[in-house]
Design an enzyme around this catalytic site. Structure first.
Site, PDB file in Angstrom:
ATOM      1  N   MET A  31       0.850  -1.186   0.000  1.00 28.62           N
ATOM      2  CA  MET A  31       0.000   0.000   0.000  1.00 28.62           C
ATOM      3  C   MET A  31       0.883   1.232   0.000  1.00 28.62           C
ATOM      4  SD  MET A  31      -3.123  -0.985   2.618  1.00 28.62           S
ATOM      5  CE  MET A  31      -2.094  -1.838   3.828  1.00 28.62           C
ATOM      6  N   ALA A  32       0.714   2.073  -1.006  1.00 32.07           N
ATOM      7  CA  ALA A  32       1.538   3.268  -1.148  1.00 32.07           C
ATOM      8  C   ALA A  32       1.386   4.176   0.067  1.00 32.07           C
ATOM      9  CB  ALA A  32       1.153   4.019  -2.421  1.00 32.07           C
ATOM     10  N   GLN A 109       7.479  -5.332  -4.119  1.00 24.24           N
ATOM     11  CA  GLN A 109       6.582  -5.259  -5.272  1.00 24.24           C
ATOM     12  C   GLN A 109       7.113  -4.257  -6.288  1.00 24.24           C
ATOM     13  OE1 GLN A 109       2.554  -3.363  -5.685  1.00 24.24           O
ATOM     14  NE2 GLN A 109       1.866  -5.501  -5.790  1.00 24.24           N
ATOM     15  N   CYS A 140      -3.089  -1.877  -9.727  1.00 21.86           N
ATOM     16  CA  CYS A 140      -3.300  -0.488  -9.311  1.00 21.86           C
ATOM     17  C   CYS A 140      -4.370   0.169 -10.174  1.00 21.86           C
ATOM     18  CB  CYS A 140      -1.992   0.284  -9.422  1.00 21.86           C
ATOM     19  SG  CYS A 140      -2.158   2.031  -8.955  1.00 21.86           S
ATOM     20  N   ASP A 253     -11.972  -7.434   0.948  1.00 19.73           N
ATOM     21  CA  ASP A 253     -12.985  -7.493   2.006  1.00 19.73           C
ATOM     22  C   ASP A 253     -12.638  -8.476   3.120  1.00 19.73           C
ATOM     23  OD1 ASP A 253     -14.260  -5.663   0.457  1.00 19.73           O
ATOM     24  OD2 ASP A 253     -15.919  -6.958  -0.146  1.00 19.73           O
ATOM     25  N   ARG A 276      -6.554  -2.798   3.022  1.00 23.69           N
ATOM     26  CA  ARG A 276      -7.206  -1.749   3.809  1.00 23.69           C
ATOM     27  C   ARG A 276      -7.571  -2.194   5.214  1.00 23.69           C
ATOM     28  NH1 ARG A 276     -12.288  -0.597   1.069  1.00 23.69           N
ATOM     29  NH2 ARG A 276     -12.101  -2.765   0.394  1.00 23.69           N
TER      30      ARG A 276
END
Length: 421
Positions: A31-32, A109, A140, A253, A276
């Site tokens: 995650m950036a 990555q 992305c 999810d 997330r």
């Protein structure tokens, strides 16, 4: 830190990603701006707390270390690194791949659109002993990347996708032989551009033929962005199509240990990828690892237990950046994620969003009402979701599944604004 030697197998067979053994089927997604060294270290340490006793860390000097390619608590992947910036020696990009001595397996990555440059970046990582595992970004959905043909847009062009994956696998194999190590290459992708332009099964067949060691699927299209429900049935379909010796990783999810078990049970995937759901919750990996080893789920932390986690994160961030003010600015988004759902007044939240030193952070946190249990409002879906977004693509991109001469000439522009992810 050393790890106890394996004394018995876990309840499931470890997942083999080339020579890497995942004793827990858990992967932290790139995650950036999030998965830098301090955050990865926090997540990994919490993951190790969820391990069975025979796999848990031991104090230094009390056990012989296992081989570095053992991954007891799963894989923890860097932020997306742009291959061209890496090859050209961009300092920020080099900082992103700097080795954390604690990391058992260094997973990096890579992003790019030029097979030759991607291959050169892979050789650099292997020959300089910076990576044990290379993951390729084809998922992305950010417009600045996809409107130039990169990220989630790229698998639509079968020839380019095949060239990229093949070039990186060959480079990893060649460089690995030079240094005497086997470097597995995996890919992470989406279902496709939208429901009318599905690419993941074609891409999986191409990647399988090229020799990848694993395939991760974020079960959304580029059009979905992060909205709606992830289409787990696509992960199940992918598992049916890909050879059994190539692990499939499911993403989308997963916000709890129960979610992870449900995905693995319903799709047959070999491991879960968490993005997330970990924002502001590095302890989620303790829950995930415990759940997937069949152990009782640990209770979520109280605010009093979370505040020292925030401060540890902050100290490591200052060490990483060697600039306290810059480190605290970086941490502000994380602080908001950590404190989501807790009863904290607007002035206190605003003050925390402006902290500029470790001392100020400590003072602001100690002013909070710390006797609060983990709130139900902080459970479940986290991070950006928003709405579906019209895919941003180069003009005429969907007219052909192969590159035109004009597209090939302009493809390098896809990397201009993507340095460091």
């Amino acid at each position: 830190m050393t790890l106890l030697p394996v004394q018995c197998a876990p309840a499931f067979a470890p997942v083999a990603v080339g020579p890497i053994q995942l004793w827990s089927p858990v992967i932290l997604a790139p995650m950036a701006g999030v998965t830098n060294v301090p955050f990865r270290r926090l997540c990994r340490r919490f993951g190790e707390e969820g391990l069975p006793e025979h796999l848990r860390p031991a104090p230094d000097g009390q056990a012989h270390p296992r081989p570095r390619i053992d991954a007891p608590a799963g894989l923890y992947v860097t932020e997306m690194v742009t291959s061209r910036a890496l090859v050209e020696g961009n300092q920020r990009t080099l900082d992103m791949v700097r080795v954390d001595p604690e990391e058992r397996v260094r997973s990096i990555q890579l992003y790019g659109v030029d097979p030759d440059v991607m291959a050169a970046a892979t050789r650099l990582l292997v020959e300089q002993d910076l990576a044990d595992h290379v993951d390729l970004n084809f998922g992305c959905p950010v417009p600045k990347v996809t409107r130039k043909g990169g990220g989630a847009a790229l698998p639509y062009k079968r020839d380019l996708f095949a060239s990229l994956v093949g070039a990186v696998v060959r480079a990893a194999d060649d460089a690995g032989r030079t240094v005497g190590r086997d470097i597995p290459v995996t890919i992470k992708m989406r279902i496709g551009i939208d429901d009318g332009h599905v690419t993941y099964l074609d891409a999986a067949r191409i990647a399988q033929q090229a020799g990848v060691a694993g395939i991760a699927l974020h079960a959304r299209t580029q059009h979905q962005y992060y909205s709606g429900a992830a289409q787990w049935q696509a992960i199940a379909r992918l598992r049916d199509v890909v050879r059994e010796d190539i692990p499939v990783f499911g993403n989308g999810d997963i916000f709890s240990g129960d979610d992870a078990r449900a995905m693995m049970d319903s799709t047959g995937c070999n491991a879960v990828v968490i993005g997330r759901g970990a924002q502001g919750r590095p302890w989620l990996f303790r829950e995930l690892v415990a759940a997937l080893h069949g152990h009782p789920l640990p209770p979520p932390p109280t605010l009093r237990q979370i505040t020292p986690i925030i401060e540890q994160h902050a100290r490591w961030q200052v060490e990483e950046m060697a600039d306290e003010y810059r480190a605290m600015r970086h941490l502000r988004a994380h602080i908001g994620w950590y404190l989501r759902g807790f009863a904290i007044g607007g002035p206190s939240r605003q003050a925390l969003n402006l902290v500029s030193s470790l001392e100020e952070l400590h003072e602001r946190l100690m002013d909070l009402d710390l006797d609060q249990p983990f709130p139900s409002a902080a459970q479940g879906s986290r991070g950006r979701a928003g709405h579906e977004k019209k895919p941003h693509l180069p003009d005429g991109w969907l007219n052909s599944r192969t590159l035109t001469d004009d597209e090939r000439q302009h493809l390098h522009l896809a990397e201009d604004d993507a340095s460091g992810g």
